[in-house]
Design an enzyme around this catalytic site. Structure first.
Site, PDB file in Angstrom:
ATOM      1  N   GLY A  71       6.998   5.144   7.963  1.00  0.00           N
ATOM      2  CA  GLY A  71       6.185   6.356   8.008  1.00  0.00           C
ATOM      3  C   GLY A  71       6.401   7.065   9.326  1.00  0.00           C
ATOM      4  O   GLY A  71       7.451   6.924   9.954  1.00  0.00           O
ATOM      5  N   SER A  72       5.389   7.784   9.758  1.00  0.00           N
ATOM      6  CA  SER A  72       5.540   8.603  10.959  1.00  0.00           C
ATOM      7  C   SER A  72       5.470   7.743  12.219  1.00  0.00           C
ATOM      8  O   SER A  72       4.866   6.664  12.228  1.00  0.00           O
ATOM      9  CB  SER A  72       4.436   9.652  10.997  1.00  0.00           C
ATOM     10  OG  SER A  72       3.185   9.011  11.033  1.00  0.00           O
ATOM     11  N   THR A  73       6.044   8.248  13.272  1.00  0.00           N
ATOM     12  CA  THR A  73       6.008   7.540  14.551  1.00  0.00           C
ATOM     13  C   THR A  73       4.562   7.434  15.055  1.00  0.00           C
ATOM     14  O   THR A  73       4.171   6.403  15.603  1.00  0.00           O
ATOM     15  CB  THR A  73       6.930   8.245  15.559  1.00  0.00           C
ATOM     16  OG1 THR A  73       8.276   8.100  15.074  1.00  0.00           O
ATOM     17  CG2 THR A  73       6.856   7.636  16.948  1.00  0.00           C
ATOM     18  N   GLU A 115       9.835   1.468  10.495  1.00  0.00           N
ATOM     19  CA  GLU A 115      10.870   2.477  10.227  1.00  0.00           C
ATOM     20  C   GLU A 115      10.170   3.814  10.356  1.00  0.00           C
ATOM     21  O   GLU A 115       9.314   4.143   9.539  1.00  0.00           O
ATOM     22  CB  GLU A 115      11.431   2.332   8.807  1.00  0.00           C
ATOM     23  CG  GLU A 115      12.042   0.982   8.500  1.00  0.00           C
ATOM     24  CD  GLU A 115      13.417   0.775   9.111  1.00  0.00           C
ATOM     25  OE1 GLU A 115      13.931   1.692   9.800  1.00  0.00           O
ATOM     26  OE2 GLU A 115      13.968  -0.317   8.904  1.00  0.00           O
ATOM     27  N   VAL A 144       1.697   7.138  13.297  1.00  0.00           N
ATOM     28  CA  VAL A 144       0.983   6.048  12.609  1.00  0.00           C
ATOM     29  C   VAL A 144       1.617   4.705  12.972  1.00  0.00           C
ATOM     30  O   VAL A 144       0.910   3.709  13.168  1.00  0.00           O
ATOM     31  CB  VAL A 144       0.948   6.285  11.079  1.00  0.00           C
ATOM     32  CG1 VAL A 144       0.372   5.066  10.362  1.00  0.00           C
ATOM     33  CG2 VAL A 144       0.119   7.519  10.754  1.00  0.00           C
ATOM     34  N   GLY A 145       2.931   4.670  13.129  1.00  0.00           N
ATOM     35  CA  GLY A 145       3.608   3.431  13.524  1.00  0.00           C
ATOM     36  C   GLY A 145       3.080   2.897  14.848  1.00  0.00           C
ATOM     37  O   GLY A 145       2.863   1.693  15.027  1.00  0.00           O
ATOM     38  N   CYS A 171      13.683  10.799   6.551  1.00  0.00           N
ATOM     39  CA  CYS A 171      13.721  10.380   7.952  1.00  0.00           C
ATOM     40  C   CYS A 171      15.135  10.453   8.499  1.00  0.00           C
ATOM     41  O   CYS A 171      15.321  10.547   9.707  1.00  0.00           O
ATOM     42  CB  CYS A 171      13.154   8.978   8.088  1.00  0.00           C
ATOM     43  SG  CYS A 171      13.866   7.847   6.919  1.00  0.00           S
ATOM     44  N   LYS A 193       0.848  -1.188   0.000  1.00  0.00           N
ATOM     45  CA  LYS A 193       0.000   0.000   0.000  1.00  0.00           C
ATOM     46  C   LYS A 193       0.884   1.238   0.000  1.00  0.00           C
ATOM     47  O   LYS A 193       1.433   1.640   1.027  1.00  0.00           O
ATOM     48  CB  LYS A 193      -0.936   0.054   1.208  1.00  0.00           C
ATOM     49  CG  LYS A 193      -2.052   1.070   0.970  1.00  0.00           C
ATOM     50  CD  LYS A 193      -2.546   1.769   2.199  1.00  0.00           C
ATOM     51  CE  LYS A 193      -1.702   2.914   2.649  1.00  0.00           C
ATOM     52  NZ  LYS A 193      -1.618   4.077   1.734  1.00  0.00           N
ATOM     53  N   GLU A 253      10.169  16.491  14.807  1.00  0.00           N
ATOM     54  CA  GLU A 253      10.585  16.250  13.427  1.00  0.00           C
ATOM     55  C   GLU A 253       9.861  17.236  12.521  1.00  0.00           C
ATOM     56  O   GLU A 253       8.627  17.245  12.476  1.00  0.00           O
ATOM     57  CB  GLU A 253      10.235  14.813  13.022  1.00  0.00           C
ATOM     58  CG  GLU A 253      10.708  14.499  11.613  1.00  0.00           C
ATOM     59  CD  GLU A 253      10.390  13.073  11.192  1.00  0.00           C
ATOM     60  OE1 GLU A 253       9.243  12.641  11.380  1.00  0.00           O
ATOM     61  OE2 GLU A 253      11.293  12.404  10.674  1.00  0.00           O
TER      62      GLU A 253
END
Ligand code: NAP
Ligand code: MG
Length: 456
Positions: free
Chosen positions: A208-210, A230, A212-213, A264, A155, A357
């Site tokens: 992706g972003s922390t 990551e 969403v992770g 990143c 995706k 970030e």
């Protein structure tokens, strides 16, 4: 699939493509195709799987220029950078083409027989990727996953799905059986979330972003899915007084303005030893003024626009009338999501710009007194992805490198990512490593088999 996904070109704000927008139902269908394709794919002889992956590499190589142009236009990145990224897609598939024949286990002597381990593929693996290095990051996941005998559902980010969709066609053309690579182009909140919940998905590999992770890890916990993450970063670039200051200053801008800061690994905090602060800043301003912001398809461009208007506004929110702006670069007139290369100096290490970030072309310069303070400042973050150290003292370089809580770092260089070396983060920058010789471990289970050689 009735809805339409409109893909925008960030440098012009024009419509680049209109494609069907996938949702939860399309995610389910892709998982079903991947599940159906898995038994035959895992049974392909290792040497044949190797040949197919090598063929993917050479087909991407044959299509490098059109893929690079598509990536440059869709992600707004300089064409030279886009060529480098598609080149890395080629290199990643070429590297992991050797992996199917190297999925090695151990043989362990035990009482009454032998214990040995084999590596088994996981099954259907969902790959969820961001918009900053679209096909490149997807390849880092696809190549080892496929080499290990898994089938994949990719995706891509809704903003940048085009090279992934073209790759899906190339994979078929290379001879991968239908259902082995499946691309679902739709939003994270529907298509992505469904993949993470799906009981037939064995693993999620996410970049992706922390934020969403974190939600993916929580959702994946319901079905005990394997997860690699990551995530974000706030990496430090440490310049000691005994460094080659000109070289360090010449390298610093692209360590953060590369990909317009949407990286990143961006070394977005430059820590400079106080005794050389002014000398360094003069050289940094000069080097930063060399950044050419403009049309991604112009060969002279070194920095393009940001990905979207919303993201540009988020970046701009870090710089206000009270910010210590020491340099603001030029941006083109007219449409496009532009933001100038910006140097903030000297920055309070506790400020929002120095701790969050930004993911844009904004660098915070912070002075430090000594080695101990440099290490403390570098590690004073929830993140731990990348970093650079500039000094002529080899012992100090390695001492500081060992003390930094970060997954990947470079000494007297901007280098951070190579296909053959592991990549990933400490702390809230992620879980697991991609690339390098062990990446297939994250796409396999170890199985122990005991074989009795004596009767009891
Ligand atoms: P993001 O918002 O986290 O999105 C990443 C991917 O996750 C996209 O495909 C997104 O889909 C999808 N997604 C969003 N919500 C989801 C959900 N609830 N369930 C499943 N999938 C979901 O990140 P981004 O804005 O694209 O990228 C920027 C961030 O990525 C930065 O923080 C950066 O540091 C990080 N990053 C990290 C690395 C690394 O290797 N460590 C590399 C690159 C980027 P949609 O966008 O289509 O909705
Ligand atoms: Mg997002």
């Amino acid at each position: 699939m009735s809805e339409t996904l409109t893909v925008i070109e960030p440098a012009t704000e024009a419509v680049l493509a209109e494609i069907p927008r996938a949702g939860a139902a399309e995610a389910d269908a892709a998982v079903a195709r991947a599940k159906a394709a898995f038994p035959a794919w895992r049974a392909v002889a290792p040497a044949d799987r190797a040949r197919l992956l090598a063929r993917v590499a050479s087909l991407v190589q044959d299509n490098l220029e059109p893929l690079a142009v598509l990536e440059a236009r869709n992600a707004g990145k300089p064409i030279g950078d886009a060529r480098g990224e598609i080149g890395m897609v080629v290199d990643t598939f070429a590297y992991y083409a050797a992996a199917p024949e190297r999925l090695l286990g151990d043989t362990i002597p035990v009482a009454g027989g032998l214990g040995f381990t084999v590596r088994e593929p996981l099954g259907v693996v969902a790959l969820i990727t961001p918009w900053n290095f679209p096909l490149c990051i997807a390849a880092w996941k696809m190549a080892p996953a496929l080499a290990a005998g898994n089938t994949v559902v990719l995706k891509p980010a809704e903003l940048t799905p085009l090279t992934a969709l073209r790759f899906e066609e190339l994979a078929l053309e290379a001879g991968l059986p239908p259902g082995v690579v499946n691309v679902v182009a739709g939003p994270g909140s529907t298509a992505g979330a469904r993949l993470v919940e799906h009981p037939d998905v064995a693993k999620v590999a996410f970049t992706g972003s922390t934020a969403v992770g974190r939600s993916i890890a929580a959702s994946a916990a319901q079905t005990i899915k394997r997860v690699t993450l990551e995530l974000g970063g706030k990496s430090a670039n440490i310049v000691f007084a005994d460094a080659e200051i000109e070289r360090a200053a010449a390298a610093a801008p692209m360590a953060v303005f590369g990909n317009a800061g949407q990286d990143c690994c961006a070394r977005s905090r430059v820590l400079v030893q106080s005794s050389v602060f002014d000398t360094f800043m003069d050289a940094l301003h000069w080097a930063a003024s060399e950044v050419v912001v403009g049309d991604p398809l112009d060969e002279a461009t070194t920095m393009g626009p940001l990905i979207s208007a919303a993201h540009r506004d988020a970046v701009a929110s870090f710089v206000d009338a009270d910010s210590p702006v020491s340099m603001h670069g030029e941006i083109p007139d007219g449409p496009g999501f532009w933001y100038p290369p910006t140097v903030l100096s000297p920055v309070d290490p506790a400020s929002r710009a120095a701790t969050e970030e930004i993911f844009g072309p904004v660098v915070c310069v912070i002075p430090f007194r000594d080695e101990e303070e440099a290490i403390r400042l570098a590690n004073d973050t929830i993140y731990g992805l990348s970093g650079s150290i500039w000094t002529r003292d080899g012992g100090k370089a390695l001492r500081v490198a060992r003390a930094m809580d970060t997954g990947v770092l470079s000494i007297n260089s901007n280098s951070s990512v190579r296909v053959s070396t592991p990549f990933g983060g400490f702390k809230q920058s992620g879980i697991g490593r991609e690339l390098g010789p062990h990446a297939t471990d994250a796409y396999t289970e170890s199985k122990t088999i005991y074989y009795a050689t004596e009767e009891h």
